[in-house]
Design a protein around this motif. Structure first.
Motif, PDB file in Angstrom:
ATOM      1  N   ASN A 320      37.418  43.022  50.317  1.00  0.00           N
ATOM      2  CA  ASN A 320      36.677  42.823  48.822  1.00  0.00           C
ATOM      3  C   ASN A 320      37.642  43.306  47.884  1.00  0.00           C
ATOM      4  OD1 ASN A 320      34.536  41.824  50.452  1.00  0.00           O
ATOM      5  ND2 ASN A 320      33.841  43.849  50.986  1.00  0.00           N
ATOM      6  N   SER A 321      38.904  43.868  47.916  1.00  0.00           N
ATOM      7  CA  SER A 321      39.699  44.652  46.864  1.00  0.00           C
ATOM      8  C   SER A 321      40.991  43.887  46.458  1.00  0.00           C
ATOM      9  CB  SER A 321      39.912  45.883  47.464  1.00  0.00           C
ATOM     10  OG  SER A 321      39.018  46.759  47.648  1.00  0.00           O
ATOM     11  N   VAL A 322      41.222  43.985  45.485  1.00  0.00           N
ATOM     12  CA  VAL A 322      42.456  43.395  44.879  1.00  0.00           C
ATOM     13  C   VAL A 322      43.731  44.306  44.969  1.00  0.00           C
ATOM     14  CG1 VAL A 322      43.854  42.548  43.128  1.00  0.00           C
ATOM     15  CG2 VAL A 322      41.524  42.078  43.276  1.00  0.00           C
ATOM     16  N   LEU A 323      44.632  44.401  46.115  1.00  0.00           N
ATOM     17  CA  LEU A 323      45.592  45.218  46.413  1.00  0.00           C
ATOM     18  C   LEU A 323      46.723  45.059  45.645  1.00  0.00           C
ATOM     19  CD1 LEU A 323      44.953  45.441  50.237  1.00  0.00           C
ATOM     20  CD2 LEU A 323      44.098  46.855  48.784  1.00  0.00           C
ATOM     21  N   SER A 324      47.458  46.038  45.353  1.00  0.00           N
ATOM     22  CA  SER A 324      48.459  46.106  44.742  1.00  0.00           C
ATOM     23  C   SER A 324      49.935  45.586  45.618  1.00  0.00           C
ATOM     24  CB  SER A 324      48.894  47.456  43.883  1.00  0.00           C
ATOM     25  OG  SER A 324      49.355  48.466  44.973  1.00  0.00           O
ATOM     26  N   ARG A 325      50.954  45.328  44.909  1.00  0.00           N
ATOM     27  CA  ARG A 325      52.196  44.654  45.820  1.00  0.00           C
ATOM     28  C   ARG A 325      52.436  45.640  46.799  1.00  0.00           C
ATOM     29  NH1 ARG A 325      57.895  42.639  43.485  1.00  0.00           N
ATOM     30  NH2 ARG A 325      58.762  42.026  45.416  1.00  0.00           N
ATOM     31  N   HIS A 326      52.367  47.188  46.411  1.00  0.00           N
ATOM     32  CA  HIS A 326      53.041  48.024  47.188  1.00  0.00           C
ATOM     33  C   HIS A 326      51.747  48.944  48.024  1.00  0.00           C
ATOM     34  CE1 HIS A 326      57.138  47.107  45.939  1.00  0.00           C
ATOM     35  NE2 HIS A 326      56.527  47.117  44.716  1.00  0.00           N
TER      36      HIS A 326
END
Length: 579
Positions: A320-326
């Motif tokens: 349910n989250s938008v994760l950063s690339r790292h």
């Protein structure tokens, strides 16, 4: 040797004469002895009335009961003395010796044990419920010991077979093969719906004798095998919680099961699984765990959603989250029980090895300050991602904030309750104990957050703590939930806290001595504790109730004033600093 042989012969003749004085050996007299058991055919949990008639006045007899189950044979016995009228009624007369003693109406049933020629230390288990348990009763002349009942057995004066059933003839048994679900369903007579029960035996295969008996008493019962049955896993470590949840939900949804909810009963490992299912299936409203462990002592229970709550919460968060690339969460893998134990061990050791930040435990810049043990347990990233998703309770199971059942400690209460149980189980504190408050530093968003400027952390969750004075061993803790959720009773808050902690720890009425500060101590508390055989030492605040002699005392340095009322002593003292 001839002399010894002669003595034996004399003793044998005397014993024969004594027996003959009670029982004649003619067929006529032996046939007059009768044993009756009413009812002669019944369910196994029904009491029976056992009576022997036709006995000589005050004649000694032994009543023996025997059961054959497979290759095993179980027996019991009781020694009785006939009445003046020549009868024995078991529910009215006392057994002088046997596998039981005293007045025991059902003693011949519950005291059965394997005969000497059979394997010992085994229990009776009925394998085939389509046939009755055949209990053979024998009336024997004289009083016998356990060893004398076998090889060869004494000749009985009377015998009778009694039939005991686990299943009522009108109870219907259906074999269940629904998708992955296996087991046996027992349905009582009548239109239904019936109260539902799931019965889980902790061993291999399907054991359905208890399920049949419960169905005979009006329950609809599902005997649920765990492993080693048909195409189920052959060993316990391969058992899946998914299978148990699916089976439980299927049974709870049957039309002839009452919709309000079901109960579960489990033996040994089955008892452990019933407690787990109570957490996962809302329809489970009551659980009976027979000799079941409250934790997974050997192998974890497999579950497609993870063995512990961290995995479920992490997957929900990542989905349910938008994760950063790292983001570290991209490398998330499920946490297993062994790894979680290591994580908690690291957390506890961080309290002993203090460092300013968590990354410092993995800092290699200063060799003299390396925490090598931490590095061997986890990488820094793995530890931090477990910490990020550390979760104990499924958020969906916590009541909403507006619900009257809501409590702000809902997410940590299972951990606190477990700590209190374990702390009390493994250690008994010494006579002197103390009660105080402690602040666990945090700036997390919670209504329990307190600001106490005198504490090092200043912001945190306040705990009421009961600990042993000498060692500092914490025996019981309680979270302070704030004024809204921890309302003060008619007692002062300090009094309420001390009494509650002592009750929860089961330490009242045992002569313990409490040491506390002025927040908790009062004359009212001292009186209440004294009534409960518990003692207290502490300081009193000036605005608290106290004897006027103490309150208005004008004393010089190093002077003391004492006032005693019964067993309560109050003291005023002035030291060099004027306190």
């Amino acid at each position: 040797m001839p002399l010894l042989h002669g003595i034996r012969k004399i003793v044998s003749n005397v014993a024969s004469v004594q027996r003959a004085s009670w029982f004649a050996t003619s067929v006529f007299h032996m046939s007059s002895v009768q044993i009756s058991v009413k009812p002669q055919e019944a369910l196994v949990d029904e009491k029976v009335h056992i009576r022997v008639d036709g006995l000589p006045k005050n004649g000694p007899i032994t009543i023996k009961a025997s059961v054959q189950e497979g290759k095993l044979r179980f027996s019991s016995y009781g020694c009785y003395t006939a009445t003046e009228e020549g009868h024995v009624v078991i529910e009215e007369q006392s057994a002088s010796e046997g596998t039981y003693t005293g007045i025991e109406q059902m003693g011949l049933f519950w005291s059965m044990k394997p005969e000497p020629s059979c394997r010992q230390n085994v229990r009776f288990l009925k394998q085939d419920i389509t046939t009755p348990i055949v209990v053979t009763f024998s009336v024997l002349e004289g009083h016998h010991s356990w060893e004398n009942l076998f090889d060869p057995p004494p000749k009985p004066l009377a015998m009778l077979d009694v039939l005991r059933w686990y299943r009522h003839p009108r109870v219907r048994r259906e074999t269940v093969t629904e998708g992955n679900i296996r087991g046996a369903l027992f349905i009582p007579p009548g239109p239904g719906p019936f109260p539902g029960v799931i019965d889980m035996y902790g061993g291999p295969g399907l054991m359905d004798y208890r399920a049949a008996l419960l169905a005979s008493r009006g329950f609809i019962v599902f005997a649920l095998p765990i492993y080693a049955y048909e195409d189920l896993p052959s060993t316990m470590p391969d058992v899946s919680l998914d299978y148990l949840i699916e089976s439980t939900e299927w049974f709870a949804g049957l039309p002839n099961v009452k919709p309000e909810g079901i109960g579960m009963i489990g033996l040994s490992k089955g008892g452990t699984y019933t407690l787990e299912l109570c957490r996962h299936v809302p329809k489970v409203k009551a659980v009976v765990s027979v000799n079941g462990a409250t934790f997974y002592s050997h192998e974890p229970l497999k579950y497609s959603k993870g063995d512990i709550e961290n995995t479920r919460y992490a997957r929900t968060h990542i989905r349910n989250s938008v994760l950063s690339r790292h983001s570290r969460a991209r490398k998330w893998v499920p946490v297993r029980i062994k790894e979680m134990k290591g994580f908690l061990a690291v957390i506890l050791n961080m309290g002993l090895v203090r460092k300013p930040t968590i990354p410092e435990y993995w800092n290699k810049s200063h060799a003299s300050q390396l925490s090598r043990w931490f590095m061997k347990m986890f990488s820094r990233n793995r530890f931090q991602v477990i910490l990020k998703f550390f979760h104990i309770v499924d958020n969906k199971r916590i009541p909403h904030r507006k619900s009257p059942n809501y409590s702000p400690d809902g997410k940590i209460r299972p951990l606190v309750d477990h700590f209190n149980r374990v702390a009390g189980y493994f250690y008994t504190p010494d006579k002197n104990i103390c009660v105080d408050e402690s602040l666990v530093g945090t700036r997390g968003r919670t209504t329990m957050l307190q600001y106490i400027p005198s504490k090092a952390a200043k912001f945190g969750v306040k705990l009421w703590v009961l600990a042993e004075s000498a060692s500092g061993y914490v025996h019981n803790i309680k979270c302070y939930l704030g004024k809204k959720f921890s309302p003060v009773t008619q007692l002062q808050q300090g009094t309420d806290v001390v009494l509650d902690l002592m009750r929860r720890s089961n330490l009242l009425n045992k002569g313990y001595h409490i040491i506390c500060d002025s927040f908790f101590c009062s004359l009212d508390l001292a009186k209440r504790l004294l009534y409960l055989n518990t003692y207290i030492t502490g300081t009193l605040r000036a605005n608290r109730q106290m004897p006027l002699t103490i309150k208005n005392a004008y004393i010089d340095v190093n002077e003391t004033v004492y006032v005693r009322q019964g067993n309560i002593l109050a003291t005023a003292y002035k030291n060099q600093s004027g306190c």
